[in-house]
Design a protein around this motif. Structure first.
Motif: not given
Ligand code: MG
Length: 306
Positions: A42, A83, A128-129, A186, A234
């Motif tokens: 990722e 991540n 996460n992002d 996400n 994602d």
């Molecule tokens: Mg992600």
């Protein structure tokens, strides 16, 4: 798991639905596999001043590094179960950490500092992002994937009890909720002129939404941009024309700004997670997918800075 240091060509190809995607493919375009050996790849981020790619191998709590000149190596382990990553306008690495439940920044001397780890005293879930806007503000998503089990972080209850999108002013530490109606927020990415912000939801219904950015800091006019299948979108990035390169389980899908599916870059892994543009001219699309890291050189130019 076997590690291959040598770049190899992948025979899977491209699905072309529109001449605009055909135009993005140089003659003889091919997908290259640079590395195999991650458990869940990722967060790819290109480091222009070092001409290398960094990315996360979340379950193994490590960050990987790859460059044409030096091949692959472990960049940092442990790394707080990082991540997503981006770079700020000064070129510093900013990272989402599941383990530390924080946004961290790697300073130019290599030290890693916390930018934020809580909202009003309650710990973040598992960022996460992340993207950085030209005004320096940092936007990130905070679903609970990293606290659902010990696989991608440390199992814990959510303290906030919701999955928000946040906007952080790193100098003052001011943290605001930018989006509060997501199931599992996400991936996220600004359009080239930053008038739009795209955010994916990998819960239900598994789509990308797009917002207008008002006053440079508020999200308004939410509408669905694209339902991405198979799997979920994602992570994604824009090229300089505003086309969206998003992950799906079958690879990278390319959408026009009008949400037309132009084509696909098929990736031979179970689930493709994320991508970023890199290379000196930002025309190489790096792809993190399951156990491997790939790239393909395109005519499209990435919109990322620096
Ligand atoms: Mg992600």
């Amino acid at each position: 798991m076997t590690t291959y240091r040598t770049t190899e060509e992948v025979r899977e190809g491209f699905e072309i639905y529109d001449e605009r995607f055909q135009a993005m493919l140089p003659a003889g375009a091919k997908l290259l596999k640079h590395y195999t050996g991650t458990e869940w790849a990722e967060g790819p981020v290109y480091i222009s001043n070092d001409d290398c790619l960094l990315w996360s191998d979340i379950p193994n709590d490590r960050m990987m590094r790859w460059s044409d000149a030096e091949g692959d190596s472990v960049f940092r382990q442990p790394c707080g179960y990082t991540n997503g990553h981006s770079r700020d306008r000064q070129g510093r690495l900013v990272s989402c950490e599941h383990g530390g439940r924080r946004i961290s920044r790697t300073e130019t001397d290599g030290t890693v500092i916390t930018l934020v780890d809580n909202y009003q005293g309650k710990r973040l879930n598992s960022p996460n992002d992340i993207v950085v806007k030209s005004d320096g503000s940092i936007w990130f998503t905070d679903p609970p994937y990293g606290i659902l089990s010990d696989r991608e972080g440390h199992k814990a209850e959510s303290e906030i009890g919701a999955n928000y999108v946040y906007r952080l002013e790193p100098d003052s530490g001011k943290l605001d909720i930018a989006g509060d109606d997501f199931d599992m927020p996400n991936g996220l990415c600004f359009s080239p002129d930053e008038s739009l912000l795209y955010i994916s939801d990998t819960g239900e219904p598994g789509h990308i939404r797009v917002f207008d950015v008002a006053d440079g800091k508020r999200l308004i006019n939410s509408r669905e941009f694209a339902v991405v299948r198979p799997g979920k979108p994602d992570g994604f990035r824009c090229d300089s024309d505003g086309n969206i390169f998003t992950s799906a389980w079958d690879g990278i899908q390319v959408y026009s700004p009008q949400a037309e599916l132009l084509g696909k870059i098929l990736v031979p892994e179970q689930r493709t997670a994320n991508c970023c543009f890199g290379g000196p001219d930002k025309k190489r699309l790096y792809i993190a997918a399951d156990h491997s890291m790939y790239s393909v050189v395109l005519n499209a130019r990435g919109d990322q800075t620096p």
